[in-house]
Design a protein around this motif. Sequence first.
Motif, PDB file in Angstrom:
ATOM      1  N   ASN A  30       0.789  -1.343  -0.165  1.00 54.04           N
ATOM      2  CA  ASN A  30       0.064   0.034   0.005  1.00 54.04           C
ATOM      3  C   ASN A  30       0.977   1.013  -0.011  1.00 54.04           C
ATOM      4  N   ARG A  31       2.200   0.958  -0.475  1.00 54.54           N
ATOM      5  CA  ARG A  31       3.050   2.256  -0.585  1.00 54.54           C
ATOM      6  C   ARG A  31       3.402   2.301  -2.064  1.00 54.54           C
ATOM      7  N   GLU A  32       3.906   3.588  -2.554  1.00 52.67           N
ATOM      8  CA  GLU A  32       4.553   3.847  -3.779  1.00 52.67           C
ATOM      9  C   GLU A  32       5.907   3.551  -3.871  1.00 52.67           C
ATOM     10  N   ILE A  33       6.191   2.796  -4.984  1.00 57.94           N
ATOM     11  CA  ILE A  33       7.670   2.656  -5.415  1.00 57.94           C
ATOM     12  C   ILE A  33       7.727   3.158  -6.771  1.00 57.94           C
ATOM     13  N   ILE A  34       9.301   3.194  -7.165  1.00 58.48           N
ATOM     14  CA  ILE A  34       9.437   3.172  -8.643  1.00 58.48           C
ATOM     15  C   ILE A  34       9.980   1.930  -9.310  1.00 58.48           C
ATOM     16  N   LEU A  35       8.966   1.606 -10.228  1.00 62.07           N
ATOM     17  CA  LEU A  35       9.359   0.280 -10.802  1.00 62.07           C
ATOM     18  C   LEU A  35      10.255   0.680 -12.258  1.00 62.07           C
ATOM     19  N   GLY A  36      11.472  -0.046 -12.127  1.00 63.58           N
ATOM     20  CA  GLY A  36      12.404   0.057 -13.635  1.00 63.58           C
ATOM     21  C   GLY A  36      12.359  -1.266 -14.268  1.00 63.58           C
ATOM     22  N   VAL A  37      12.125  -1.043 -15.425  1.00 62.46           N
ATOM     23  CA  VAL A  37      12.110  -2.319 -16.559  1.00 62.46           C
ATOM     24  C   VAL A  37      13.038  -1.926 -17.664  1.00 62.46           C
ATOM     25  N   ARG A  38      14.031  -2.802 -17.776  1.00 62.62           N
ATOM     26  CA  ARG A  38      14.751  -2.507 -19.002  1.00 62.62           C
ATOM     27  C   ARG A  38      14.058  -3.146 -20.275  1.00 62.62           C
ATOM     28  N   PRO A  39      14.394  -2.371 -21.255  1.00 65.14           N
ATOM     29  CA  PRO A  39      13.648  -2.815 -22.537  1.00 65.14           C
ATOM     30  C   PRO A  39      14.055  -4.316 -22.899  1.00 65.14           C
ATOM     31  N   GLU A  40      15.066  -4.747 -22.811  1.00 63.16           N
ATOM     32  CA  GLU A  40      15.347  -6.254 -22.956  1.00 63.16           C
ATOM     33  C   GLU A  40      14.791  -6.970 -22.022  1.00 63.16           C
TER      34      GLU A  40
END
Length: 358
Positions: A274-284
């Motif tokens: 129930n908290r906000e985070i930053i999601l990171g995803v590499r294009p590959e």
Amino acid sequence: MAELSLQHLDKIYDNKVQAVFDFNMDVKDGELIVLVGPSGCGKSTTLRMVAGLEDISRGHLLLNGRDITQTPAKDRDMAMVFQNYALYAHMTIYENMAFSLTMRKEDKNVIHKKVMAAAEILDLTAQLNKKPSQLSGGQRQRVAMGRSIVRNPSVFLFDEPLSNLDAKLRGATRREILLLHKRLGATMLYVTHDQTEALTLADRIVCMSMGHVQQIGTPMELYDRPANTFVAGFIGLPPMNFYHVRVEGGLLKGEGFEVPLTEEERATLSDRNNREIILGVRPEDMAEGGTVPVDVTNNENLGMNTLVHGYIGGRHDLHIVAKLRGWKEYRPGDGVKLQFTRKHFFDPETTNAIRKED
């Protein structure tokens, strides 16, 4: 043998502008360290402090345990290769490579042996009687490296040596530098803004931003386990995609999309529910057949892979780049659903990575 120790180096100019903050690392004998970051991040200033071309405002620089913080540049037993070659146009290649030894008044036979040995290493033997203007950019950069090799320094310093070369020559010269390092076994510090050079050359990378060291580690460590969003976005091409999402049980919910979490990911984010985070995803780290709806804007076909550009759920503030295997024929306006096969998590306040051990 050459071991360097950079101990809490600061660089503060007379106008009180600080260019480097607390740079601290030990360089092992024979290591190739690459300093990488955007223009103005302090990487070249750090290299120039090591070379003695810039005064060290605070901290200490040790070479093989000896403090050389105040030692003049000419007495540091280091050789520097610059971006602009710095060759003497009126001299032959042989004379350019021999110049520093000639100025030291070394024996002519010794000079000849050293120049010929360096020329053989760099495949310049047939060019020794030519002038710099008769050589290609890549050959001139090799001459600059040869001029350093003949001095047999303890440490080689490279300041963006490939910036003036075209893409093909950059790749070829990069390979030559790597082979040179393996052949000489020398300690090298190499500065570049090109993360491809950093990933392919380095034993360890120092990633810098705004005068601060962001992360030090092997190329795989910086690529696979970035310390924060800056490193994650700088290392890797195309750059990592970032999205603000909310952790809700076994899901990450963003604007217009949601993705399921694996058991391991749920454990990593167990205290973030129930908290906000930053999601990171590499294009590959994406593939077709998931839960993320994308409206395609264009393709970049690269042969074995295709870069697919678009927006998530039609939202123009949620741009996405996916590097998909194979040749794709998506057209502008087409829809595709993607899955994220590998995810990175970051704290929205500190921008530091969120990991299970944290």
